[in-house]
Design a protein around this motif. Sequence first.
Motif, PDB file in Angstrom:
ATOM      1  N   ASP A  16      -6.110   7.324  -1.396  1.00 34.69           N
ATOM      2  CA  ASP A  16      -5.034   7.518  -2.377  1.00 34.69           C
ATOM      3  C   ASP A  16      -3.758   7.995  -1.680  1.00 34.69           C
ATOM      4  O   ASP A  16      -2.655   7.588  -2.043  1.00 34.69           O
ATOM      5  CB  ASP A  16      -5.470   8.543  -3.435  1.00 34.69           C
ATOM      6  N   GLY A  17      -3.918   8.837  -0.654  1.00 30.73           N
ATOM      7  CA  GLY A  17      -2.755   9.347   0.070  1.00 30.73           C
ATOM      8  C   GLY A  17      -2.003   8.226   0.746  1.00 30.73           C
ATOM      9  O   GLY A  17      -0.778   8.153   0.719  1.00 30.73           O
ATOM     10  N   GLU A  18      -2.753   7.331   1.336  1.00 27.48           N
ATOM     11  CA  GLU A  18      -2.135   6.242   2.090  1.00 27.48           C
ATOM     12  C   GLU A  18      -1.489   5.209   1.166  1.00 27.48           C
ATOM     13  O   GLU A  18      -0.706   4.383   1.610  1.00 27.48           O
ATOM     14  CB  GLU A  18      -3.195   5.580   2.986  1.00 27.48           C
ATOM     15  N   GLN A  19      -1.817   5.300  -0.155  1.00 33.67           N
ATOM     16  CA  GLN A  19      -1.232   4.348  -1.101  1.00 33.67           C
ATOM     17  C   GLN A  19       0.239   4.628  -1.408  1.00 33.67           C
ATOM     18  O   GLN A  19       0.887   3.840  -2.071  1.00 33.67           O
ATOM     19  CB  GLN A  19      -2.009   4.428  -2.437  1.00 33.67           C
ATOM     20  N   CYS A  20       0.758   5.784  -0.943  1.00 27.85           N
ATOM     21  CA  CYS A  20       2.135   6.084  -1.338  1.00 27.85           C
ATOM     22  C   CYS A  20       3.128   5.335  -0.448  1.00 27.85           C
ATOM     23  O   CYS A  20       2.858   5.093   0.730  1.00 27.85           O
ATOM     24  CB  CYS A  20       2.405   7.575  -1.363  1.00 27.85           C
ATOM     25  N   PRO A  21       4.260   4.931  -1.030  1.00 22.29           N
ATOM     26  CA  PRO A  21       5.223   4.144  -0.273  1.00 22.29           C
ATOM     27  C   PRO A  21       5.611   4.822   1.034  1.00 22.29           C
ATOM     28  O   PRO A  21       5.891   6.012   1.052  1.00 22.29           O
ATOM     29  CB  PRO A  21       6.444   4.064  -1.207  1.00 22.29           C
ATOM     30  N   GLY A  22       5.568   4.057   2.108  1.00 26.14           N
ATOM     31  CA  GLY A  22       6.019   4.572   3.400  1.00 26.14           C
ATOM     32  C   GLY A  22       4.934   5.261   4.207  1.00 26.14           C
ATOM     33  O   GLY A  22       5.166   5.657   5.339  1.00 26.14           O
ATOM     34  N   ALA A  23       3.727   5.418   3.646  1.00 23.16           N
ATOM     35  CA  ALA A  23       2.709   6.195   4.387  1.00 23.16           C
ATOM     36  C   ALA A  23       1.674   5.318   5.086  1.00 23.16           C
ATOM     37  O   ALA A  23       0.629   5.802   5.469  1.00 23.16           O
ATOM     38  CB  ALA A  23       2.002   7.157   3.443  1.00 23.16           C
ATOM     39  N   THR A  24       1.979   4.046   5.247  1.00 24.69           N
ATOM     40  CA  THR A  24       0.973   3.150   5.831  1.00 24.69           C
ATOM     41  C   THR A  24       0.525   3.603   7.226  1.00 24.69           C
ATOM     42  O   THR A  24       1.338   3.964   8.068  1.00 24.69           O
ATOM     43  CB  THR A  24       1.570   1.726   5.949  1.00 24.69           C
ATOM     44  N   LEU A  25      -0.790   3.568   7.438  1.00 20.10           N
ATOM     45  CA  LEU A  25      -1.359   3.994   8.716  1.00 20.10           C
ATOM     46  C   LEU A  25      -2.126   2.838   9.330  1.00 20.10           C
ATOM     47  O   LEU A  25      -2.754   2.057   8.590  1.00 20.10           O
ATOM     48  CB  LEU A  25      -2.345   5.142   8.479  1.00 20.10           C
ATOM     49  N   ASN A  26      -2.140   2.745  10.660  1.00 19.59           N
ATOM     50  CA  ASN A  26      -2.985   1.728  11.279  1.00 19.59           C
ATOM     51  C   ASN A  26      -4.381   2.300  11.538  1.00 19.59           C
ATOM     52  O   ASN A  26      -4.624   3.487  11.319  1.00 19.59           O
ATOM     53  CB  ASN A  26      -2.325   1.131  12.530  1.00 19.59           C
ATOM     54  N   VAL A  27      -5.286   1.456  12.011  1.00 18.79           N
ATOM     55  CA  VAL A  27      -6.685   1.866  12.152  1.00 18.79           C
ATOM     56  C   VAL A  27      -6.829   3.076  13.079  1.00 18.79           C
ATOM     57  O   VAL A  27      -7.546   4.038  12.772  1.00 18.79           O
ATOM     58  CB  VAL A  27      -7.544   0.681  12.664  1.00 18.79           C
ATOM     59  N   GLU A  28      -6.112   3.047  14.219  1.00 18.28           N
ATOM     60  CA  GLU A  28      -6.228   4.154  15.173  1.00 18.28           C
ATOM     61  C   GLU A  28      -5.723   5.464  14.572  1.00 18.28           C
ATOM     62  O   GLU A  28      -6.297   6.530  14.782  1.00 18.28           O
ATOM     63  CB  GLU A  28      -5.454   3.843  16.469  1.00 18.28           C
ATOM     64  N   GLU A  29      -4.639   5.369  13.820  1.00 22.49           N
ATOM     65  CA  GLU A  29      -4.088   6.576  13.183  1.00 22.49           C
ATOM     66  C   GLU A  29      -5.064   7.119  12.144  1.00 22.49           C
ATOM     67  O   GLU A  29      -5.273   8.333  12.034  1.00 22.49           O
ATOM     68  CB  GLU A  29      -2.738   6.250  12.537  1.00 22.49           C
ATOM     69  N   LYS A  30      -5.692   6.198  11.389  1.00 22.69           N
ATOM     70  CA  LYS A  30      -6.661   6.646  10.381  1.00 22.69           C
ATOM     71  C   LYS A  30      -7.839   7.350  11.043  1.00 22.69           C
ATOM     72  O   LYS A  30      -8.345   8.345  10.530  1.00 22.69           O
ATOM     73  CB  LYS A  30      -7.165   5.458   9.554  1.00 22.69           C
ATOM     74  N   LEU A  31      -8.241   6.825  12.186  1.00 21.25           N
ATOM     75  CA  LEU A  31      -9.370   7.405  12.897  1.00 21.25           C
ATOM     76  C   LEU A  31      -9.031   8.822  13.383  1.00 21.25           C
ATOM     77  O   LEU A  31      -9.853   9.746  13.275  1.00 21.25           O
ATOM     78  CB  LEU A  31      -9.732   6.493  14.074  1.00 21.25           C
ATOM     79  N   LEU A  32      -7.815   8.996  13.897  1.00 15.30           N
ATOM     80  CA  LEU A  32      -7.400  10.338  14.345  1.00 15.30           C
ATOM     81  C   LEU A  32      -7.422  11.323  13.178  1.00 15.30           C
ATOM     82  O   LEU A  32      -7.894  12.454  13.304  1.00 15.30           O
ATOM     83  CB  LEU A  32      -5.969  10.287  14.914  1.00 15.30           C
ATOM     84  N   ILE A  33      -6.934  10.870  12.028  1.00 10.42           N
ATOM     85  CA  ILE A  33      -6.907  11.760  10.855  1.00 10.42           C
ATOM     86  C   ILE A  33      -8.337  12.057  10.397  1.00 10.42           C
ATOM     87  O   ILE A  33      -8.681  13.207  10.098  1.00 10.42           O
ATOM     88  CB  ILE A  33      -6.049  11.156   9.723  1.00 10.42           C
TER      89      ILE A  33
END
Length: 536
Positions: free
Chosen positions: A19-36
């Motif tokens: 849900d967090g990543e659904q907000c405009p401008g917050a797109t993350l790539n796979v590596e960034e998602k993994l770090l989080i």
Amino acid sequence: MNASTRSDRIIIFDTTLRDGEQCPGATLNVEEKLLIARQLARLGVDVIESGFAFASAGDFEAVNKIAREVGTPDGPIICSLARTRKEDIKTAAEAIKPAAKSRIHTFIATSDIHLKYKLKKSRSEVIAIAEEMVSYAKSFVDDVEFSPEDAGRSDPEFLYQVLEKAIAAGATTVNIPDTVGYTTPSEFGALIKGIKDNVPNIDKAIISVHGHNDLGLAVANFLEAVKNGARQLECTINGIGERAGNAALEELVMALYVRRQYFNPYLGRAVDSEEPLTKIDSHQIYKTSRLVSSLTGMMVQRNKAIVGANAFAHESGIHQDGVLKNKLTYEIMDAESIGLTENQIVLGKHSGRNALGTRLQELGLELSETDLNKVFVKFKELADKKKEISDWDLFAIVNDEIQAIPQLFALELVQVSCGSNARPTATVTLRTPAGEELTDAAIGTGPVDAIYRAINRVVNVPNELIEFSVQSVTEGIDAIGKVKIKVQHEDQVYSGQAANTDIIVASAQAYINALNCLYAALQNQEKRSPLTAQIV
Ligand code: KIV
Ligand code: ZN
């Protein structure tokens, strides 16, 4: 004790990556998602909603990778969202399979307004779908969560029926979303109480809550829900999410910690019990907040509760005097309890690879050897321009270096001339995928427009710039500027970002990054003739 109150602590379900990543401008790539995700595991969340696997190949890959790498036996439950559709549920099941503990979260709307205009279905059809799809999800995993979307505006009597059927079909968690952030705390509390009192088999499921912050009430609603029997809270770091965002994890956790004596009795504990109400390691909060803010580019407002820059700062003389005499005069919690320490290592020109690696690890940035080497090169370059390298700078460099950008066009040179009474003019030299160096120039309404026009003359792929933002990573004249952009080609959107102490260079690089993603997608779709033929 029954299942809905069986948990004698609060389960924290983090949905920053969905849900967090659904907000405009917050797109993350796979590596960034993994770090989080790794940092969320360190923070101690019980469940990570790692994405919506069916949404795209990228989402599937992220959920799958997080399941494999973060879903260890003693790690969090890894969850994927799925609509109440077979193809969604099957894809979610496939994506979360590698996790030791996995969950499918399926949902369908229950408010009359959604039934009439969005689903165009009757109440009995919705009940049948919920029942059938929960049991379909159950055929893949034991742990199934069901959400009646827009529960906050649904007829409670209908909600009771849907929930009863979902639980009978195997849902082990029933999540009550205030999808549009409409309810008030007392209404939301009463809704949870109504569910506990009127759903006959509610003792077989945990009651969860999910809520958006349209009226700024999400956290208050959740705390009222806890008092009425909710035992799982769905929240995001820094409260990011659709529109005004979701309930903020750090606010919920710290409210339950600071006011534990108030909440203890609602969980059947003695008022003065010191047993933590959540499993969160609060010392990881600040670090997690910064990681998410840096990777998503969603800055935290200075006066944000718990994690804002001013949250522990005392400006007024009277407050400062009081705090110096005794912290308790104006502080209800210790800055150290969220991991905000004063004695941070400051890195600079003379810091070595080891010091950098150690600091990155402390910040939750565990990098591979190759990535660390790339980051070290950039770190040294920056240290030549800036005396002190802050954590924010490190986040920006890492963010820049770990992007999985296809290396097609490379920026070799960018030069602009602009100012008052001058026509902004840019010259760029790009190395093409065929290895050729091409130079072109253009005039624009401003320096960035001129650069983008010049780049377009070389790359020659039709696209529309739909978002451009530049943010200063730290304060001071030598600060890094981080540029995030989005371009659209047909109905696909591609993002790019770059950080540099020169915002003109960052702007050019961010555009090249986005165009490289677009170009790679076109190549994959084989929509275009061979690359070199396209280059003018
Ligand atoms: O806000 C909402 O209703 C949701 C559901 C999918 C739980 O995000
Ligand atoms: Zn939501």
